[in-house]
Scaffold this active site. Structure first.
Site, short mmCIF file in Angstrom:
data_model
loop_
_atom_site.label_atom_id
_atom_site.label_comp_id
_atom_site.label_asym_id
_atom_site.label_seq_id
_atom_site.Cartn_x
_atom_site.Cartn_y
_atom_site.Cartn_z
N ASP A 44 0.87 -1.18 0.00
CA ASP A 44 0.00 0.00 0.00
C ASP A 44 0.91 1.23 0.00
O ASP A 44 1.95 1.22 0.65
CB ASP A 44 -0.87 -0.02 1.27
CG ASP A 44 -2.15 0.79 1.11
OD1 ASP A 44 -3.24 0.20 1.26
OD2 ASP A 44 -2.06 2.00 0.85
N ASP A 72 4.74 2.06 -4.09
CA ASP A 72 3.82 2.51 -5.13
C ASP A 72 3.94 1.59 -6.34
O ASP A 72 5.02 1.43 -6.91
CB ASP A 72 4.18 3.95 -5.51
CG ASP A 72 3.03 4.61 -6.25
OD1 ASP A 72 2.59 4.03 -7.27
OD2 ASP A 72 2.57 5.67 -5.79
N TYR A 75 -13.22 7.33 -14.32
CA TYR A 75 -13.01 6.24 -13.36
C TYR A 75 -13.55 4.92 -13.92
O TYR A 75 -12.85 3.90 -13.93
CB TYR A 75 -13.71 6.60 -12.04
CG TYR A 75 -13.69 5.49 -11.02
CD1 TYR A 75 -12.60 5.31 -10.18
CD2 TYR A 75 -14.76 4.61 -10.91
CE1 TYR A 75 -12.58 4.29 -9.26
CE2 TYR A 75 -14.76 3.59 -9.98
CZ TYR A 75 -13.66 3.43 -9.15
OH TYR A 75 -13.65 2.42 -8.24
N ILE A 123 -21.98 8.64 2.73
CA ILE A 123 -22.29 8.59 4.17
C ILE A 123 -21.23 9.34 4.96
O ILE A 123 -21.54 10.15 5.85
CB ILE A 123 -22.40 7.12 4.64
CG1 ILE A 123 -23.53 6.42 3.88
CG2 ILE A 123 -22.63 7.04 6.15
CD1 ILE A 123 -23.66 4.95 4.15
N GLY A 160 -20.32 12.56 -14.63
CA GLY A 160 -19.92 11.15 -14.58
C GLY A 160 -20.59 10.35 -13.47
O GLY A 160 -20.38 9.14 -13.36
#
Ligand SMILES: O=c1ccn([C@@H]2O[C@H](COP(=O)(O)OP(=O)(O)O[C@H]3O[C@H](CO)[C@H](O)[C@H](O)[C@H]3O)[C@@H](O)[C@H]2O)c(=O)[nH]1
Length: 318
Positions: free
Chosen positions: A31, A56, A145, A185, A279
């Site tokens: 990560d 990365d 995306y 949320i 989008g």
């Protein structure tokens, strides 16, 4: 069995890591901690079956190091923000397509057997068939995306068939639950903390989508991965979602109720007929018949998942 979870310190990734660790796997996480946090995996950091790499995946050397000696790669590392596509398309290309390519090259060189990839409902764009099945066509994403996820799927299919990398793709509905640090949320809770009297809703509030709790998501992924291995297929795709849907306005009502507030809602009107942003898919519900035929179904519907997530986030957010 040794597995790699890319994005394993992130929201869905860390829940997957929890299940894999509980099931006795040797787990490596890579990560870059851009959205993920060590806090999400802190319970495993000192465990003998666990290894964390900060790195990365845009770098092929990093990708090669990450996949070394693993049998399965669960590829969840991604930038999940649909809305940034209009401002930073290049970033979504790099963090969804380029890192997938880099990982596939490493998988090919290191001869990893299985790849499991989390794609998205956004590959369907404004689907004319709802609930939308996996074989819906044409796939016409309306966000960068969604386009990047579809490009990643296509690369994976090509590599799977060419280099015999057994690959399983999940097209996920809106995934929610504890540790999520973006999305509707999370945004509503933070907006209401800042101003308990008024709540801004992007778009016209009629956007209607299917929400799946992260616990159901991870269970579905692992269950269907076992079936995939038994079937000995080269490549397969499953939708994962719940069978109902909920509007953004109803989500605002549940968040307000759980916080004990009665704010005035105000709608920004949004773009292109009430969408939150350029989008934003206005209506999304996936057909999960294929997964159900294999024996998986979610325990929570969209309403239950939303309420539980609000409670979880209220408990854990500062
Ligand atoms: O402050 C806000 C934030 C969101 N919304 C609305 O809430 C809906 C849901 O937005 P989210 O940001 O929660 O989620 P997205 O549908 O954009 O995307 C999510 O679900 C997708 C799949 O459906 C992806 O894969 C993606 O990574 C994941 O974040 C949208 O219609 C949006 O317009 C608001 O009205 N106000």
């Amino acid at each position: 069995m040794k597995v790699l979870v890319t994005g394993g310190a992130g929201f869905i990734g860390s829940h997957l890591v929890d299940r894999l660790m509980e099931q006795g796997y040797e787990v490596r996480v890579i990560d870059n901690l851009s959205a993920g946090s060590l806090n999400n995996i802190k319970q495993w950091l000192d465990h003998e079956r666990f290894e964390f790499l900060k790195g990365d995946l845009r770098s092929k050397e990093v990708a090669k190091k990450a996949v070394k000696d693993v049998e399965v790669v669960f590829h969840l590392a991604a930038n999940p923000e649909v809305r940034i596509g209009a401002q930073s398309p290049g970033l979504l290309y790099e963090t969804n397509v380029l890192i997938t390519y880099s990982l596939l090259e490493a998988i090919r060189e290191e001869e990893v057997q299985y790849l499991v990839f989390t794609s998205s409902s956004t590959v369907y764009g404004d689907a004319k068939v709802i609930p939308t099945p996996e074989d819906y066509a044409p796939l016409e994403p309306i966000s960068v995306y969604g386009g990047a996820k579809l490009a990643a799927e296509a690369l994976i299919s090509g590599y799977a068939h060419t280099f015999d990398i057994k690959s399983l793709v999940f097209r996920l509905a809106n995934i929610i639950g504890e540790r999520s640090n973006h999305g509707v949320i999370y945004d509503f809770i933070n907006k209401l903390k800042a101003d308990p009297n008024r709540l801004e809703i992007l778009g016209d509030g009629t956007q209607k989508k299917s929400y799946l709790h992260v616990s159901d998501t991870v269970e579905g992924m692992l269950f269907l991965f076992e079936k995939f291995k038994e079937e000995n297929k080269t490549y397969d795709v499953y939708n994962l979602g719940s069978e109902d849907w909920i509007t953004v306005k109803e989500i605002a009502e549940i968040v307000s109720e759980e916080m004990g507030l009665s704010p005035e809602f105000y709608f920004t009107g949004g773009v292109d007929g009430g969408r939150g942003w350029k989008g934003d898919v206005k209506f999304m519900r996936l057909s999960i018949e294929k997964a159900k035929r294999k024996g998986w179904k979610p325990k929570m519907n969209s309403y239950g998942a939303v309420r539980r997530t609000v409670q979880e986030l209220l408990r854990t957010l500062e």
